[in-house]
Design a protein around this motif. Structure first.
Motif, PDB file in Angstrom:
ATOM      1  N   PRO A  77       0.823  -1.220   0.000  1.00  0.00           N
ATOM      2  CA  PRO A  77       0.000   0.000   0.000  1.00  0.00           C
ATOM      3  C   PRO A  77       0.853   1.264   0.000  1.00  0.00           C
ATOM      4  N   ASP A  78       0.426   2.241  -0.765  1.00  0.00           N
ATOM      5  CA  ASP A  78       1.168   3.502  -0.848  1.00  0.00           C
ATOM      6  C   ASP A  78       1.315   4.161   0.517  1.00  0.00           C
ATOM      7  N   GLU A  79       0.325   3.984   1.383  1.00  0.00           N
ATOM      8  CA  GLU A  79       0.371   4.608   2.708  1.00  0.00           C
ATOM      9  C   GLU A  79       1.548   4.083   3.514  1.00  0.00           C
ATOM     10  N   ILE A  80       1.852   2.794   3.377  1.00  0.00           N
ATOM     11  CA  ILE A  80       2.994   2.201   4.074  1.00  0.00           C
ATOM     12  C   ILE A  80       4.295   2.735   3.492  1.00  0.00           C
ATOM     13  N   VAL A  81       4.369   2.812   2.177  1.00  0.00           N
ATOM     14  CA  VAL A  81       5.566   3.342   1.520  1.00  0.00           C
ATOM     15  C   VAL A  81       5.830   4.773   1.973  1.00  0.00           C
ATOM     16  N   GLN A  82       4.786   5.580   2.038  1.00  0.00           N
ATOM     17  CA  GLN A  82       4.936   6.990   2.431  1.00  0.00           C
ATOM     18  C   GLN A  82       5.383   7.122   3.880  1.00  0.00           C
ATOM     19  N   ARG A  83       4.847   6.268   4.767  1.00  0.00           N
ATOM     20  CA  ARG A  83       5.252   6.327   6.168  1.00  0.00           C
ATOM     21  C   ARG A  83       6.720   5.940   6.335  1.00  0.00           C
ATOM     22  N   LEU A  84       7.166   4.948   5.595  1.00  0.00           N
ATOM     23  CA  LEU A  84       8.567   4.541   5.668  1.00  0.00           C
ATOM     24  C   LEU A  84       9.483   5.627   5.110  1.00  0.00           C
ATOM     25  N   GLN A  85       9.083   6.238   4.012  1.00  0.00           N
ATOM     26  CA  GLN A  85       9.901   7.303   3.435  1.00  0.00           C
ATOM     27  C   GLN A  85      10.000   8.489   4.380  1.00  0.00           C
ATOM     28  N   ALA A  86       8.887   8.831   5.033  1.00  0.00           N
ATOM     29  CA  ALA A  86       8.890   9.943   5.985  1.00  0.00           C
ATOM     30  C   ALA A  86       9.821   9.641   7.162  1.00  0.00           C
ATOM     31  N   ALA A  87       9.810   8.381   7.623  1.00  0.00           N
ATOM     32  CA  ALA A  87      10.685   8.000   8.734  1.00  0.00           C
ATOM     33  C   ALA A  87      12.150   8.099   8.321  1.00  0.00           C
ATOM     34  N   LEU A  88      12.464   7.655   7.110  1.00  0.00           N
ATOM     35  CA  LEU A  88      13.845   7.727   6.635  1.00  0.00           C
ATOM     36  C   LEU A  88      14.294   9.173   6.452  1.00  0.00           C
ATOM     37  N   ASP A  89      13.425  10.002   5.913  1.00  0.00           N
ATOM     38  CA  ASP A  89      13.757  11.422   5.732  1.00  0.00           C
ATOM     39  C   ASP A  89      14.018  12.089   7.080  1.00  0.00           C
ATOM     40  N   GLU A  90      13.236  11.703   8.075  1.00  0.00           N
ATOM     41  CA  GLU A  90      13.420  12.240   9.421  1.00  0.00           C
ATOM     42  C   GLU A  90      14.779  11.813   9.980  1.00  0.00           C
ATOM     43  N   MET A  91      15.140  10.547   9.785  1.00  0.00           N
ATOM     44  CA  MET A  91      16.424  10.047  10.251  1.00  0.00           C
ATOM     45  C   MET A  91      17.580  10.786   9.585  1.00  0.00           C
ATOM     46  N   ARG A  92      17.442  11.033   8.292  1.00  0.00           N
ATOM     47  CA  ARG A  92      18.503  11.749   7.569  1.00  0.00           C
ATOM     48  C   ARG A  92      18.653  13.167   8.105  1.00  0.00           C
ATOM     49  N   ALA A  93      17.539  13.854   8.334  1.00  0.00           N
ATOM     50  CA  ALA A  93      17.570  15.231   8.824  1.00  0.00           C
ATOM     51  C   ALA A  93      18.203  15.314  10.213  1.00  0.00           C
ATOM     52  N   GLU A  94      18.022  14.283  11.018  1.00  0.00           N
ATOM     53  CA  GLU A  94      18.566  14.268  12.376  1.00  0.00           C
ATOM     54  C   GLU A  94      20.036  13.831  12.428  1.00  0.00           C
ATOM     55  N   GLY A  95      20.574  13.389  11.300  1.00  0.00           N
ATOM     56  CA  GLY A  95      21.952  12.895  11.291  1.00  0.00           C
ATOM     57  C   GLY A  95      22.085  11.434  11.671  1.00  0.00           C
ATOM     58  N   ARG A  96      20.960  10.719  11.773  1.00  0.00           N
ATOM     59  CA  ARG A  96      21.012   9.317  12.187  1.00  0.00           C
ATOM     60  C   ARG A  96      21.645   8.425  11.125  1.00  0.00           C
ATOM     61  N   LEU A  97      21.395   8.705   9.844  1.00  0.00           N
ATOM     62  CA  LEU A  97      21.969   7.876   8.789  1.00  0.00           C
ATOM     63  C   LEU A  97      23.492   7.961   8.806  1.00  0.00           C
ATOM     64  N   GLU A  98      24.003   9.152   9.003  1.00  0.00           N
ATOM     65  CA  GLU A  98      25.452   9.328   9.070  1.00  0.00           C
ATOM     66  C   GLU A  98      26.038   8.626  10.294  1.00  0.00           C
ATOM     67  N   ALA A  99      25.318   8.691  11.413  1.00  0.00           N
ATOM     68  CA  ALA A  99      25.791   8.041  12.638  1.00  0.00           C
ATOM     69  C   ALA A  99      25.833   6.523  12.470  1.00  0.00           C
ATOM     70  N   ILE A 100      24.822   5.957  11.827  1.00  0.00           N
ATOM     71  CA  ILE A 100      24.802   4.510  11.584  1.00  0.00           C
ATOM     72  C   ILE A 100      25.947   4.119  10.664  1.00  0.00           C
ATOM     73  N   ARG A 101      26.141   4.890   9.606  1.00  0.00           N
ATOM     74  CA  ARG A 101      27.223   4.613   8.657  1.00  0.00           C
ATOM     75  C   ARG A 101      28.585   4.632   9.346  1.00  0.00           C
ATOM     76  N   ASN A 102      28.773   5.604  10.226  1.00  0.00           N
ATOM     77  CA  ASN A 102      30.064   5.756  10.903  1.00  0.00           C
ATOM     78  C   ASN A 102      30.379   4.601  11.850  1.00  0.00           C
ATOM     79  N   ARG A 103      29.369   3.843  12.263  1.00  0.00           N
ATOM     80  CA  ARG A 103      29.607   2.684  13.118  1.00  0.00           C
ATOM     81  C   ARG A 103      30.351   1.570  12.386  1.00  0.00           C
TER      82      ARG A 103
END
Length: 249
Positions: free
Chosen positions: A221-247
């Motif tokens: 469902p598109d609603e699930i895809v949109q919720r996941l994308q929003a969560a990932l965008d939020e993680m990127r904005a907070e610097g979480r993706l970079e922190a995970i990568r650096n581990r």
């Protein structure tokens, strides 16, 4: 016929023209492979479940699904073609991480990017090989990973790479001189080399790349895809993706 309270409420809402949200979000069964440092099983095994899977991609999708409030499972298995076709054909499945290529665009629904995948030709440090294009490189013995985006790209360019079922096997082949060049990605190739105790590899050519994504079956469902994308965008904005990568790097 008697109705349960939930069914009765749904019927009333339907008659009134209101939305019915009785069903919880579906669980997504996520499939992956050994593709360090993005996805990997403890001990390098070809099968693992849930908490026994680590890596940049695994840690990212875990947090993404938790933030989105969507149930999931994680399974790492072998070979790549099997998990790719399962996700392509069966609703309720997702595949991570995979390159978002034009040929794949209409096959899945996409969430990402999770990270970059820079395509390179690696040689031993003592190799005299110097090339400026894939056409020049075609005269050499090139190893790649069967079913992967890099192998597909080389084949589409008319090259005939020697295909290994596990990209890790190409490390020993390059060290032993069974290959002249290894078509892999950065950071994956250098990470695998370190894990196998090899060093001194050098980049002979950079020839492209693709962003890595979570690919979901098209029935998701598109609603699930949109919720996941929003969560990932939020993680990127907070610097979480970079922190995970650096581990891992």
């Amino acid at each position: 016929m008697l109705k349960t309270p939930l069914a009765a409420l749904a019927a009333v809402l339907l008659l009134l023209g209101g939305p019915v949200h009785a069903e919880a979000p579906a669980r997504i069964d996520l499939l992956t492979e050994n593709f360090p440092p993005y996805n990997m099983a403890q001990g390098g095994k070809n099968y693992a479940r849930d908490e026994h899977i680590s890596g940049i991609g695994a840690d990212t999708v875990r947090e993404m699904f938790k933030r989105a409030g969507i149930d999931y499972t994680l399974t790492l298995r072998f070979p790549w073609d099997r998990i790719y076709n399962t996700t392509l054909q069966q609703p309720g499945y997702g595949l991570f991480v995979t390159a978002r290529l034009p040929a794949r665009e209409d096959q899945f629904k996409w969430v990402g990017p999770v990270g970059p995948d820079h395509w390179v030709l690696l040689a031993r440090g003592d190799s005299p090989i110097s090339v400026t294009s894939l056409e020049e490189a075609s005269q050499y013995r090139i190893g790649a990973y069967t079913g992967g985006a890099i192998a597909e790209h080389l084949q589409n360019k008319g090259l005939v790479p020697a295909l290994a079922l596990n990209d890790r096997n190409n490390v020993a082949k390059l060290v032993n001189g069974d290959l002249d060049l290894w078509a892999t990605s950065d950071p994956v190739g250098f990470y695998l080399a370190r894990q196998e105790g090899a060093s001194g590899f050098k980049t002979v050519l950079r020839f492209g790349g693709a962003d890595l994504y979570l690919a979901l079956n098209k029935e998701t469902p598109d609603e699930i895809v949109q919720r996941l994308q929003a969560a990932l965008d939020e993680m990127r904005a907070e610097g979480r993706l970079e922190a995970i990568r650096n581990r891992y790097l």
